[in-house]
Motif scaffolding. Structure first.
Motif, PDB file in Angstrom:
ATOM      1  N   SER A  37       0.779  -1.253   0.034  1.00  0.00           N
ATOM      2  CA  SER A  37       0.157   0.148   0.165  1.00  0.00           C
ATOM      3  C   SER A  37       0.988   1.293  -0.093  1.00  0.00           C
ATOM      4  CB  SER A  37      -0.831   0.222   1.085  1.00  0.00           C
ATOM      5  OG  SER A  37      -2.055  -0.982   1.262  1.00  0.00           O
ATOM      6  N   ARG A  41       1.162   4.118  -3.105  1.00  0.00           N
ATOM      7  CA  ARG A  41       0.902   5.385  -2.846  1.00  0.00           C
ATOM      8  C   ARG A  41       2.193   6.280  -3.368  1.00  0.00           C
ATOM      9  NH1 ARG A  41      -2.417   7.888   1.935  1.00  0.00           N
ATOM     10  NH2 ARG A  41      -3.663   6.413   1.053  1.00  0.00           N
ATOM     11  N   GLU A  45       2.134   9.070  -6.192  1.00  0.00           N
ATOM     12  CA  GLU A  45       2.468  10.605  -5.930  1.00  0.00           C
ATOM     13  C   GLU A  45       3.712  11.069  -6.612  1.00  0.00           C
ATOM     14  OE1 GLU A  45       2.128  10.486  -1.463  1.00  0.00           O
ATOM     15  OE2 GLU A  45       0.136  10.714  -1.427  1.00  0.00           O
ATOM     16  N   GLN A  51      -5.575   9.195  -7.379  1.00  0.00           N
ATOM     17  CA  GLN A  51      -6.077   7.692  -7.556  1.00  0.00           C
ATOM     18  C   GLN A  51      -7.123   7.725  -8.786  1.00  0.00           C
ATOM     19  OE1 GLN A  51      -7.886   7.528  -3.732  1.00  0.00           O
ATOM     20  NE2 GLN A  51      -5.866   6.701  -2.648  1.00  0.00           N
ATOM     21  N   GLU A  69      -4.406   1.169  -1.554  1.00  0.00           N
ATOM     22  CA  GLU A  69      -3.795   2.296  -0.792  1.00  0.00           C
ATOM     23  C   GLU A  69      -4.059   2.412   0.740  1.00  0.00           C
ATOM     24  OE1 GLU A  69      -3.462   5.878  -2.554  1.00  0.00           O
ATOM     25  OE2 GLU A  69      -2.267   5.177  -4.252  1.00  0.00           O
ATOM     26  N   SER A  74      -8.013  10.142  -2.220  1.00  0.00           N
ATOM     27  CA  SER A  74      -6.836  11.005  -2.996  1.00  0.00           C
ATOM     28  C   SER A  74      -6.847  12.400  -2.484  1.00  0.00           C
ATOM     29  CB  SER A  74      -7.152  10.535  -4.436  1.00  0.00           C
ATOM     30  OG  SER A  74      -6.139  11.297  -5.239  1.00  0.00           O
TER      31      SER A  74
END
Length: 75
Positions: A37, A41, A45, A51, A69, A74
């Protein structure tokens, strides 16, 4: 081409998690899921994707990315 590679990487990771869960149903390891997760992410990012954008590129609903995630929305 880069977008295709990102979508492919996400799909491969999703498949790996699915297969891992199928193989080790009795051996639940939250640390692996937490690492996955976090890394998903971070990669998203780093590429400045929401997302929703990542889900669209991977051909998934954004809710799947949220769950992968850790179910947080998001930014």
């Amino acid at each position: 081409m880069v977008e295709h590679n990102i979508a492919r990487q996400v799909w491969h990771r999703i498949l790996a998690v699915f297969l891992y869960r199928q193989v080790s149903q009795s051996l639940y390891m939250p640390s692996i899921e937490a690492k996955f997760s976090k890394r998903l992410r971070e990669l998203r990012e780093d590429r400045k994707l929401t997302q929703e954008e990542l889900a669209a590129r991977a051909g998934l609903d954004y809710k799947h990315i949220q769950r992968l995630e850790g179910a947080s929305p998001s930014s």
